[in-house]
Design a protein around this motif. Structure first.
Motif, PDB file in Angstrom:
ATOM      1  N   PRO A   1      33.762  33.147  35.860  1.00 29.07           N
ATOM      2  CA  PRO A   1      34.269  32.241  36.909  1.00 29.07           C
ATOM      3  C   PRO A   1      33.574  30.889  36.902  1.00 29.07           C
ATOM      4  O   PRO A   1      34.212  29.859  37.125  1.00 29.07           O
ATOM      5  CB  PRO A   1      34.001  33.024  38.198  1.00 29.07           C
ATOM      6  CG  PRO A   1      34.015  34.456  37.791  1.00 29.07           C
ATOM      7  CD  PRO A   1      33.414  34.472  36.408  1.00 29.07           C
TER       8      PRO A   1
ATOM      9  N   LYS B   1      37.837  25.551  44.199  1.00 33.96           N
ATOM     10  CA  LYS B   1      38.141  26.932  44.600  1.00 33.96           C
ATOM     11  C   LYS B   1      37.439  27.936  43.691  1.00 33.96           C
ATOM     12  O   LYS B   1      36.865  28.926  44.144  1.00 33.96           O
ATOM     13  CB  LYS B   1      39.657  27.172  44.542  1.00 33.96           C
ATOM     14  CG  LYS B   1      40.457  26.449  45.601  1.00 33.96           C
ATOM     15  CD  LYS B   1      41.936  26.728  45.383  1.00 33.96           C
ATOM     16  CE  LYS B   1      42.795  25.791  46.218  1.00 33.96           C
ATOM     17  NZ  LYS B   1      44.223  25.897  45.855  1.00 33.96           N
ATOM     18  N   THR B   2      37.505  27.679  42.372  1.00 30.62           N
ATOM     19  CA  THR B   2      36.911  28.607  41.409  1.00 30.62           C
ATOM     20  C   THR B   2      35.394  28.648  41.549  1.00 30.62           C
ATOM     21  O   THR B   2      34.782  29.723  41.512  1.00 30.62           O
ATOM     22  CB  THR B   2      37.300  28.206  39.975  1.00 30.62           C
ATOM     23  OG1 THR B   2      38.727  28.119  39.873  1.00 30.62           O
ATOM     24  CG2 THR B   2      36.801  29.224  38.969  1.00 30.62           C
TER      25      THR B   2
ATOM     26  N   GLN C   1      33.592  27.894  44.231  1.00 37.10           N
ATOM     27  CA  GLN C   1      33.237  28.545  45.489  1.00 37.10           C
ATOM     28  C   GLN C   1      33.381  30.056  45.362  1.00 37.10           C
ATOM     29  O   GLN C   1      32.529  30.819  45.844  1.00 37.10           O
ATOM     30  CB  GLN C   1      34.126  28.025  46.616  1.00 37.10           C
ATOM     31  CG  GLN C   1      33.679  28.469  48.001  1.00 37.10           C
ATOM     32  CD  GLN C   1      32.265  28.029  48.332  1.00 37.10           C
ATOM     33  OE1 GLN C   1      31.917  26.862  48.204  1.00 37.10           O
ATOM     34  NE2 GLN C   1      31.425  28.967  48.740  1.00 37.10           N
ATOM     35  N   GLY C   2      34.449  30.484  44.689  1.00 41.41           N
ATOM     36  CA  GLY C   2      34.634  31.919  44.466  1.00 41.41           C
ATOM     37  C   GLY C   2      33.514  32.512  43.622  1.00 41.41           C
ATOM     38  O   GLY C   2      33.051  33.628  43.878  1.00 41.41           O
ATOM     39  N   ALA C   3      33.075  31.756  42.610  1.00 41.87           N
ATOM     40  CA  ALA C   3      31.980  32.229  41.752  1.00 41.87           C
ATOM     41  C   ALA C   3      30.698  32.401  42.560  1.00 41.87           C
ATOM     42  O   ALA C   3      29.958  33.375  42.376  1.00 41.87           O
ATOM     43  CB  ALA C   3      31.764  31.241  40.612  1.00 41.87           C
TER      44      ALA C   3
ATOM     45  N   GLU D   1      30.482  33.015  45.794  1.00 38.59           N
ATOM     46  CA  GLU D   1      30.638  34.143  46.727  1.00 38.59           C
ATOM     47  C   GLU D   1      30.522  35.491  46.017  1.00 38.59           C
ATOM     48  O   GLU D   1      30.062  36.479  46.606  1.00 38.59           O
ATOM     49  CB  GLU D   1      31.977  34.024  47.451  1.00 38.59           C
ATOM     50  CG  GLU D   1      32.005  32.865  48.447  1.00 38.59           C
ATOM     51  CD  GLU D   1      33.395  32.533  48.942  1.00 38.59           C
ATOM     52  OE1 GLU D   1      34.357  33.234  48.530  1.00 38.59           O
ATOM     53  OE2 GLU D   1      33.536  31.572  49.723  1.00 38.59           O
ATOM     54  N   ARG D   2      30.935  35.533  44.728  1.00 37.69           N
ATOM     55  CA  ARG D   2      30.818  36.790  43.971  1.00 37.69           C
ATOM     56  C   ARG D   2      29.368  37.103  43.616  1.00 37.69           C
ATOM     57  O   ARG D   2      29.009  38.248  43.414  1.00 37.69           O
ATOM     58  CB  ARG D   2      31.643  36.712  42.679  1.00 37.69           C
ATOM     59  CG  ARG D   2      33.137  36.797  42.905  1.00 37.69           C
ATOM     60  CD  ARG D   2      33.868  36.917  41.569  1.00 37.69           C
ATOM     61  NE  ARG D   2      35.287  36.743  41.743  1.00 37.69           N
ATOM     62  CZ  ARG D   2      35.945  35.616  41.565  1.00 37.69           C
ATOM     63  NH1 ARG D   2      35.283  34.530  41.199  1.00 37.69           N
ATOM     64  NH2 ARG D   2      37.240  35.539  41.756  1.00 37.69           N
TER      65      ARG D   2
END
Length: 333
Positions: free
Chosen positions: A128, A146-147, A149-151, A153-154
């Motif tokens: 990610p 978005k990507t 932020q997602g990375a 959070e993971r």
């Protein structure tokens, strides 16, 4: 009637079983709604009818397909987009294919294709974080944010989180969201108080001053031993940038007339050198695809004048129409 009765009996028996082999057999016996459109789409793809193939494959997905067929449909849509230099859409379709079937692999012939082979391989092993950084480099800032932020959070190692927060700060600052920019720089510095920007990053007029204020550093011109400023930095957001982004969206959607207008307007209103090269490059693609070879060469020449280090992506350079033209212009022929 006998055949119908046999199938009905089989289905009734299978519906009572939930083991994996039985579920696989159920999937083979039960015809999904999208089967006919899927078969038509593959046949049209093999016959070179790519526009019709894309329509049928998308219809098949919308109607419903088992996971493997859905992965195959997305894979062929990716091939079609990559062959037309719509790399963003190509990546999206490969991503959907891998989501449907994580074990998906290309055949030897498919994997060796210069347009989509490198794209698939990059996605198959792409994290990610690397996906978000790639989107940032490609100028897809909303998707990149978005990507990234997602990375975060993971969960990632601290070093990677610092990189993600730093690039989120860049995106916010470039969009005049200074408060969010400061927040992201603070998060990066909380993880790595020794963080420093590269010379190119620190000199950016949008986020350089923000970062220095958080670090308590003086401007580059006041720093001990700093060389004199050589060139005026480009503005953080050129007037033509919204038109450039619109033009690239139109291009990805196949709306080439609108893309041509928007990209030319973006150039006329003003872009940074790198973005101007990108606009001219896509104008060249469209001229070459429409067999306007002289205009194609002229646009590639303008792109290289704006950015002499410009190179085409793996999917772009392998294109049979504009790949040879770009190489010839790059070589001065």
């Amino acid at each position: 009637m006998l055949r119908t009765g046999v199938v009905a009996t089989l289905v009734a028996l299978l519906s009572a079983c939930s083991s994996p082999p039985m579920r696989d057999l159920q999937q083979l016996l039960w015809s999904s709604k999208g089967d006919a459109a899927y078969a038509n789409g593959l046949r049209q793809y093999d016959n070179g009818q790519y526009a019709e193939s894309a329509r049928n494959l998308q219809a098949a997905i919308d109607l419903g397909l088992p996971a493997r067929q859905r992965a195959s449909a997305h894979k062929h849509l990716a091939f079609i987009h990559c062959a037309s230099s719509r790399e963003r859409l190509c990546r999206e379709e490969f991503g959907k294919a891998l989501a449907a079937d994580p074990s998906l692999e290309l055949t030897v012939a498919e994997a060796g294709h210069p347009a989509w082979g490198p794209v698939f391989r990059s996605l198959k092993g792409e994290t990610p974080l690397s996906a978000g950084l790639r989107q940032y480099e490609e100028g897809n800032y909303a998707e990149s944010a978005k990507t990234l932020q997602g990375a975060i959070e993971r969960g990632m190692p601290d070093k990677d989180r610092v990189k993600a927060h730093k690039h989120l700060a860049f995106i916010h600052c470039a969009s005049n969201r200074e408060s969010q920019c400061r927040d992201e720089f603070r998060r990066a510095l909380a993880l790595d108080p020794a963080l420093r920007l590269t010379a190119a990053e620190a000199g950016h007029p949008a986020w350089g001053p923000v970062f220095r204020s958080l670090k308590g550093e003086p401007p580059p011109a006041l720093q001990k031993g700093a060389p004199p400023a050589r060139a005026k930095a480009e503005p953080p957001a050129a007037k033509g940038e919204p038109l450039l982004l619109a033009g690239l969206r139109y291009y990805d959607d196949g709306n080439y007339e609108a893309s041509l207008r928007s990209l030319q307007d973006a150039i006329d209103r003003g872009l940074s050198d790198r973005e101007r090269a990108r606009a001219h490059k896509h104008l060249a693609f469209m001229h070459c695809a429409a067999e306007r070879k002289r205009s194609c060469r002229e646009e590639f020449a303008r792109a290289l004048a704006a950015d002499p280090a410009l190179e085409l992506g793996a999917a772009e350079i392998g294109h049979p129409v504009w790949g040879p033209v770009f190489r010839a212009v790059k070589a001065g022929r």
